[in-house]
Scaffold this motif. Structure first.
Motif, PDB file in Angstrom:
ATOM      1  N   THR A 106       0.104 -19.477 -63.368  1.00  0.00           N
ATOM      2  CA  THR A 106      -1.055 -18.613 -63.128  1.00  0.00           C
ATOM      3  C   THR A 106      -1.172 -18.204 -61.662  1.00  0.00           C
ATOM      4  O   THR A 106      -2.017 -17.373 -61.331  1.00  0.00           O
ATOM      5  N   HIS A 107      -0.339 -18.760 -60.798  1.00  0.00           N
ATOM      6  CA  HIS A 107      -0.366 -18.418 -59.376  1.00  0.00           C
ATOM      7  C   HIS A 107       0.555 -17.215 -59.147  1.00  0.00           C
ATOM      8  O   HIS A 107       1.654 -17.339 -58.607  1.00  0.00           O
ATOM      9  N   GLY A 108       0.069 -16.057 -59.545  1.00  0.00           N
ATOM     10  CA  GLY A 108       0.892 -14.859 -59.504  1.00  0.00           C
ATOM     11  C   GLY A 108       1.381 -14.477 -58.122  1.00  0.00           C
ATOM     12  O   GLY A 108       2.421 -13.808 -57.985  1.00  0.00           O
ATOM     13  N   TYR A 109       0.659 -14.872 -57.081  1.00  0.00           N
ATOM     14  CA  TYR A 109       1.049 -14.532 -55.709  1.00  0.00           C
ATOM     15  C   TYR A 109       2.401 -15.150 -55.337  1.00  0.00           C
ATOM     16  O   TYR A 109       3.041 -14.731 -54.361  1.00  0.00           O
ATOM     17  N   LEU A 110       2.854 -16.191 -56.093  1.00  0.00           N
ATOM     18  CA  LEU A 110       4.140 -16.826 -55.792  1.00  0.00           C
ATOM     19  C   LEU A 110       5.307 -15.869 -56.004  1.00  0.00           C
ATOM     20  O   LEU A 110       6.388 -16.085 -55.453  1.00  0.00           O
TER      21      LEU A 110
END
Length: 276
Positions: free
Chosen positions: A98-102
């Motif tokens: 869910t940490h799309g910024y990765l």
């Protein structure tokens, strides 16, 4: 007066699988649990939390699963994760879907808003090695992001500090490529308020590129303060801590916060009078 923007920095968690000891000696999980509790006890709730690398000890799936459990009490507060030399980029992305910024590129780099601040994360990992590097592709990406962020206060986050700390064994595995180029680039952007780093397990502050670069202590073990050129590679259970970076609308004010519960608070006075 406008409420300041608060960015909490944790770093160097070194989480193992439940019950496993880092370095065969220390269970880092209870220390992170206490650090999270200390963040939650802050009277000013953070707008975001950034963790500047070494999230795990070996980059394993079970370690990241344990880390997710330990961070869960932070609830809806945005948490931004950076890889360190103990992490694995692919597993980090897989474990935190869910940490799309990765992202999905070669490097884990991102530019996100924290209130009026821009938090720009640089990936300094050299796969299979303890030292860090910033190649031309990573620096070119940063140059574009800094250009796009002109006029806004910027915090650059990275794992390996871009300066010598005088702790010899750590400098040997510091940022061995790209530090001079980074400093020249940052000097062109006076809106860079701070460069925040991990890796050192200590609080260190240095002038760098016309701004301030710093490292932060870890939630568990700290690197021993020994500035002798032949200092051994050892750690200690000094009091743990974390950084609180507060943007007040004009400048960034950085505090060093202790992790844990201590006596107090007690008043300096009684009903307006000094206590005799």
């Amino acid at each position: 007066m406008t409420r300041p923007t608060f960015l909490v920095q944790l770093t160097d968690l070194h989480i193992r699988e439940p019950g496993r000891l880092a370095y065969g000696r220390i269970d880092t999980a209870p220390y992170l649990r206490e650090a999270v509790a200390s963040v939650l006890r802050l009277r000013q709730a953070p707008d975001a939390i950034v963790i500047t690398g070494d999230l795990s000890d070996f980059g394993r799936e079970a370690e990241y699963a344990h880390l997710a459990e330990l961070l869960a009490p932070l609830g809806a507060t945005p948490v931004y994760l950076l890889p360190g030399n103990h992490d694995e980029r692919a597993q980090l992305r897989s474990s935190f879907p869910t940490h799309g910024y990765l992202g999905d590129g070669e490097f884990v780099q991102f530019n996100v808003a924290v209130g009026p601040l821009r938090l720009i994360a640089l990936d300094t990992v050299t796969p299979g090695a303890s030292h860090g590097s910033l190649c031309s592709r990573r620096l070119d990406w940063l140059a574009r992001e800094l250009e796009a962020s002109r006029g806004q206060p910027v915090v650059i986050a990275m794992h390996h500090p871009p300066f010598r700390t005088l702790i010899g064994h750590m400098d040997d595995i510091g940022l061995l490529e790209g530090a001079a180029e980074l400093e020249a680039l940052v000097r062109q952007h006076p809106n860079v308020e701070r460069i925040i780093c991990g890796h050192l397990h200590r609080a260190i502050d240095v002038r760098f590129g016309g701004t301030v670069a710093s490292t932060a202590p870890a939630p568990a073990h700290q690197v021993c303060l020994d500035l002798a050129p032949d200092a051994p590679s050892v750690w200690t259970l000094e009091p743990p801590g974390f950084r609180v970076h507060a943007w007040d609308g004009q400048r960034l004010v950085t505090h060093l916060a202790a992790s844990g519960v201590f006596e107090g608070p007690y008043p300096f006075h009684d009903n307006g009078a000094l206590i005799d």
